[in-house]
Structure formats: structure tokens, C-alpha cells
Write an enzyme that holds these catalytic residues in place. Structure first.
Site, PDB file in Angstrom:
ATOM      1  N   HIS A  72       0.808  -1.189   0.013  1.00  0.00           N
ATOM      2  CA  HIS A  72      -0.148   0.035   0.091  1.00  0.00           C
ATOM      3  C   HIS A  72       0.956   1.246   0.069  1.00  0.00           C
ATOM      4  O   HIS A  72       1.791   1.325   1.113  1.00  0.00           O
ATOM      5  CB  HIS A  72      -1.000   0.006   1.272  1.00  0.00           C
ATOM      6  CG  HIS A  72      -1.780   1.070   1.344  1.00  0.00           C
ATOM      7  ND1 HIS A  72      -3.272   1.052   1.098  1.00  0.00           N
ATOM      8  CD2 HIS A  72      -1.810   2.482   1.779  1.00  0.00           C
ATOM      9  CE1 HIS A  72      -3.764   2.011   1.188  1.00  0.00           C
ATOM     10  NE2 HIS A  72      -3.001   2.972   1.651  1.00  0.00           N
TER      11      HIS A  72
ATOM     12  N   HIS B 156      -0.554   2.650  11.825  1.00  0.00           N
ATOM     13  CA  HIS B 156       0.473   3.677  11.560  1.00  0.00           C
ATOM     14  C   HIS B 156       0.607   4.622  12.831  1.00  0.00           C
ATOM     15  O   HIS B 156      -0.235   5.009  13.389  1.00  0.00           O
ATOM     16  CB  HIS B 156      -0.097   4.668  10.412  1.00  0.00           C
ATOM     17  CG  HIS B 156       0.737   5.753   9.746  1.00  0.00           C
ATOM     18  ND1 HIS B 156       2.553   5.329   9.625  1.00  0.00           N
ATOM     19  CD2 HIS B 156       0.726   6.835   9.540  1.00  0.00           C
ATOM     20  CE1 HIS B 156       2.971   6.339   9.070  1.00  0.00           C
ATOM     21  NE2 HIS B 156       2.096   7.184   9.010  1.00  0.00           N
TER      22      HIS B 156
ATOM     23  N   GLU C 153      -2.396  14.381  11.330  1.00  0.00           N
ATOM     24  CA  GLU C 153      -3.353  14.090  10.194  1.00  0.00           C
ATOM     25  C   GLU C 153      -4.951  14.570  10.583  1.00  0.00           C
ATOM     26  O   GLU C 153      -5.488  13.688  11.709  1.00  0.00           O
ATOM     27  CB  GLU C 153      -3.188  12.620   9.829  1.00  0.00           C
ATOM     28  CG  GLU C 153      -1.790  12.119   9.411  1.00  0.00           C
ATOM     29  CD  GLU C 153      -1.912  10.707   9.156  1.00  0.00           C
ATOM     30  OE1 GLU C 153      -2.650  10.015   9.170  1.00  0.00           O
ATOM     31  OE2 GLU C 153      -0.578  10.208   8.738  1.00  0.00           O
TER      32      GLU C 153
ATOM     33  N   HIS D  88      -5.746  12.708  13.973  1.00  0.00           N
ATOM     34  CA  HIS D  88      -4.676  11.683  14.783  1.00  0.00           C
ATOM     35  C   HIS D  88      -3.441  12.477  14.826  1.00  0.00           C
ATOM     36  O   HIS D  88      -2.820  12.838  13.728  1.00  0.00           O
ATOM     37  CB  HIS D  88      -4.498  10.563  13.662  1.00  0.00           C
ATOM     38  CG  HIS D  88      -5.922   9.611  13.593  1.00  0.00           C
ATOM     39  ND1 HIS D  88      -6.045   9.250  12.019  1.00  0.00           N
ATOM     40  CD2 HIS D  88      -6.593   9.279  14.210  1.00  0.00           C
ATOM     41  CE1 HIS D  88      -7.456   8.897  12.422  1.00  0.00           C
ATOM     42  NE2 HIS D  88      -7.659   8.576  13.455  1.00  0.00           N
TER      43      HIS D  88
ATOM     44  N   HIS E 188      -2.980   4.616  14.603  1.00  0.00           N
ATOM     45  CA  HIS E 188      -4.355   4.831  14.099  1.00  0.00           C
ATOM     46  C   HIS E 188      -4.523   3.897  12.816  1.00  0.00           C
ATOM     47  O   HIS E 188      -3.242   3.563  12.295  1.00  0.00           O
ATOM     48  CB  HIS E 188      -4.870   6.296  13.611  1.00  0.00           C
ATOM     49  CG  HIS E 188      -3.779   7.021  12.777  1.00  0.00           C
ATOM     50  ND1 HIS E 188      -2.610   7.563  13.030  1.00  0.00           N
ATOM     51  CD2 HIS E 188      -3.811   7.043  11.188  1.00  0.00           C
ATOM     52  CE1 HIS E 188      -1.829   8.034  12.208  1.00  0.00           C
ATOM     53  NE2 HIS E 188      -2.530   7.823  10.957  1.00  0.00           N
TER      54      HIS E 188
END
Length: 443
Positions: A292, A335, A341, A365, A371
Site C-alpha cells: 500500500h 500507523h 493528520e 490523529h 491509528h
């Protein structure tokens, strides 16, 4: 209503004049002794005079009366706008907000300025280094008043309801799934057509620009030709009861009065302009093999810091696209990040949290707060048949990502009454799948 024109290239020089006054742009020089039609010349500088040519920002406006003709500025109520990052104690938890309430017009008339609420931010407008995130929730158009942000640039993301923005450079209609940028010092008013809501990213000390593409090459992400600037439009209107200029300066609001419309610019030229962009034009770059990719491949605009590769703020979107990676957990990975974020949802269902994260809501976050996908997303995608599929169809989520450690305001944590205090529970049912006797399957 005057229209829009496409930029021939992001950051280039542009020129426009109201077709009612052909020849309003002076020829050969910026500030002639007498301007055509008896206009005043006024320069708006968005950078230091001596900045390198590639980063030098300025525009010349040719207007019926100069903006200097106004009564003195006086302080006014700031409402829920703030730059006080010490209102409440720091909170490192994962935070999520339900859709922010829009006031009913039958109960109270609220325009764009009155409907501004600061959610979080960091830094300082005085030192020209920082970021602020606001929500706007309003139900009525601005009448005989305009807004000017002397502190920074405003990136506006409508979520519900289109907005007609009148600027000194002309008019822009901005709908959900479009964005616009009103750069520092530009005056504008907002007309709405019902209950209206959206997000605002404000940055101090930098302007938004396109990210460098590096190995991607010459094309991809947000292409310069898809950005639009207003066509010059003016009104020569006297306001006997007074026209109000609201100025955001050093985090506070001030107002002054004048007896004429500020939107009296007949012609302009330069490279310091408001602009808009349709998010549907974004050319997504994505993984086609395995794993990803990092969300930075979805950056639309960036406001760079003085550290190479580190942004004051990035505006990132997660548009509809194809997912094709093999042997891969396709949604976002779990992460912890050295960046803050802040996510919002314009429409649809975000793939990593299809429940709870709703259009018109948000999440934050913070730096190094873990998260990632909720339980349902993890379980479903761990066993999914990996075939090419459309991701985020009918959805547009976005992220304001910043290198600043953002503080949440009292309004964001308490007064708005939209904080989802059960957000943490979306991960509580995650269970261990560890098997110390695991053996790779034979091929």
C-alpha cells in the site's frame, strides 16, 4: 455573473479586464501617471519584493477607488475563532467528530464570517509560521461586508452547499468536490443558497503550490492546466449605510467602514490570484504490484516549510480509483506518524472506517498517535479475494497533514458538542491472530 478562465500554468502571469471597459489594462507599464478610465493602480504583494522570480508573487489591480480609503480598524468579537493553543490541556488521543451542526436559518441568521469555528492549530501568525483548521457552518449570504485574512492563505473545501465567492479579482462558484484558495490579504465575500458547511485550512508564512513530481515525471496528480482564476468583474456601488471590511490580523478580528464596494477592480494582471480546482480532475497515481503506497502520492497542494521535503501543510485527497495490488492488505496500514493528520469527508464512505466517519465530520490523529483501519475493515480485507476492484466509488475523503503538533481548541473539544467519545472503541475488538506454529503453505 462573470466567468472563470483556466490557468495556462500554475503560478504564471495572468491578466483580465471587465469586458464593459475594454483597454482598462495599461499598456507598457504598471503604474502610469494617469490610468485608463481614470482608475487607481494598486499592487498586492504576496511575497517580499526581492524574492527570486520563481517565487515572487504580486498582482496589479486597477480600481475605481483605492482600498486605502476607509475609516480606522477597530476590534470586534472573534466568536469561535482563536489562535490561543493553551485554552485546554493537550490531548494525544485519537479524536473524531460527528458532522458539525449547521444553524437553522429559522432560528438564527449566520453568514460565513459569523459561522467560522477554529477546531485546531499550531504556530503563530505573528512569526509567520503555523497552521489553523477551521469549520464554516452558515445559512445566509454576507451583505455589505467582506473578509480579509492578513495572517495567511485560506484553502476552502465545501462539503454541503455551493458557495459563490466574490473577490477583488472576480467571482467563483465553488461546489462540493471542488476547492478554492484565497491567498493572504485578498478581500472576498461569500453568498450561500441554504444550509452550508465546509472545511478551511489556513497556513501562515507560505503559499500553496503544486508538489514536485520527481520520478512520476511531467504529468500526474493535479495538473496545472486544470486550475481556474476569476475573470475581472467590478461593481461601482456606493453604500450609504456603510460597507464593512472584516480583517483577521494576528489571530484577532477587526472591522472598518467605507462607503463603497471593495469589489471595484476593473482590470488586473499578475500571478497572485485566487483560484479554484475540481477534485475530479486529479490524476491518481497508485500501486499496481504489491503493498500500500504512502498517502503522499495523493497530494493536491502543498505549503512548504524551510526544511526540504517537510510541509507546513499538505492537502491530500483519496479519490475513486482502482485497487489492483497482489498479496497485499489494501486499505491504509496501521500507523504512527511524525505528522499531524486531520481528515474530513466530503461525500461517501471512507474505506478504512465505513461506519462512524461521516460527511461533514472529521478526525484528528496527532503526532505519533497510532491509528488505522477499524475491526470490520481489517477482518474483511484480510480474507478478501484480491481481484481488481474500484476503491472509494462515490467517495471523496481528504487529509490536512502538517508537520506541526496541533492543539485542539475548547470549541473543538467541548463547545461544539460533536466529539465522538466512543471513537477508541472501533479498535477494541481487534484480536491476536498470532500462531507460533505457523508454517508457510506449500506451493
Amino acid at each position: 455573473m462573470a466567468g472563470l478562465k483556466y490557468m495556462s500554468g500554475f503560478g504564471n502571469e495572468f491578466a483580465s479586464e471587465d469586458p464593459r471597459c475594454p483597454g482598462a489594462l495599461p499598456e507598457g507599464q504598471n503604474n502610469p501617471q494617469v490610468c485608463p478610465y481614470g482608475l487607481y493602480a494598486e499592487q498586492v504583494s504576496g511575497s517580499a519584493f526581492t524574492c527570486p522570480r520563481s517565487t515572487n508573487k504580486r498582482s496589479w489591480l486597477y480600481r475605481i477607488l483605492p482600498s486605502v480609503r476607509h475609516k480606522p480598524f477597530t476590534p470586534m468579537s472573534c466568536g469561535d475563532l482563536t489562535e490561543n493553543w493553551n485554552e485546554v490541556e493537550p490531548d494525544p488521543n485519537q479524536l473524531r467528530w460527528k458532522p458539525f451542526n449547521i444553524p437553522k436559518s429559522s432560528e438564527k441568521k449566520v453568514d460565513f464570517i459569523s459561522g467560522l469555528h477554529t477546531v485546531c492549530g499550531a504556530g503563530d501568525s505573528k512569526s509567520r509560521n503555523g497552521i489553523v483548521i477551521h469549520m464554516y457552518t452558515c445559512n445566509t449570504s454576507m451583505t455589505d461586508r467582506c473578509f480579509q485574512d492578513a495572517d495567511g492563505d485560506l484553502l476552502i473545501v465545501p462539503q454541503q452547499g455551493e458557495i459563490l465567492i466574490t473577490t477583488e479579482f472576480g467571482k467563483m462558484m465553488v461546489e462540493p468536490n471542488e476547492i478554492c484558495v484565497i491567498q493572504q490579504g485578498m478581500r472576498f465575500s461569500v453568498d450561500v443558497f441554504g444550509e452550508t458547511r465546509g472545511y478551511i485550512l489556513e497556513v501562515f508564512g507560505a503559499h500553496f503550490e503544486l508538489p514536485d513530481l520527481g520520478p512520476i515525471g511531467a504529468n500526474g496528480l493535479a495538473n496545472p492546466r486544470d486550475f481556474q482564476t476569476p475573470v475581472a468583474w467590478y461593481e461601482d456601488r456606493t453604500v450609504a449605510t456603510g460597507y464593512t471590511i472584516v480583517n483577521k490580523y494576528q489571530g484577532k478580528l477587526f472591522s472598518c467602514q467605507q462607503d463603497f464596494s471593495p469589489f471595484n477592480v476593473v482590470a488586473w494582471h499578475g500571478n497572485y490570484t485566487p483560484f479554484k480546482y475540481n477534485l475530479e480532475n486529479f490524476m491518481a497515481i497508485n500501486c499496481v504490484a504489491f503493498d500500500h503506497a504512502d498517502p503522499s502520492i495523493f497530494t493536491v497542494l502543498t505549503a512548504k516549510s524551510t526544511r526540504p521535503g517537510v510541509a507546513i501543510a499538505d492537502f491530500v485527497i483519496f479519490p475513486p480509483r482502482w485497487g489492483v495490488a497482489d498479496h497485499t492488505f489494501r486499505p491504509p496500514y496501521y500507523h504512527r506518524n511524525c505528522m499531524s493528520e486531520f481528515m474530513g469527508l466530503i461525500k461517501g464512505h471512507y474505506e478504512a472506517k465505513e461506519e462512524g466517519f461521516q460527511p461533514g465530520g472529521a478526525s484528528l490523529h496527532s503526532i505519533m498517535t497510532p491509528h488505522g483501519p477499524d475491526v470490520d475493515c481489517f477482518e474483511k480485507n484480510s480474507t478478501a479475494l484480491l481481484k481488481p476492484e474500484r476503491v472509494s466509488e462515490g467517495t471523496m475523503a481528504f487529509m490536512f497533514e502538517s508537520s506541526f503538533s496541533m492543539a485542539v481548541t475548547k470549541w473543538g473539544l467541548d463547545t461544539c458538542h460533536r466529539l465522538d467519545k466512543n471513537y477508541y472503541k472501533c479498535w477494541e475488538a481487534l484480536k491476536s491472530h498470532f500462531n507460533p506454529n505457523w508454517k508457510p503453505s506449500s506451493k
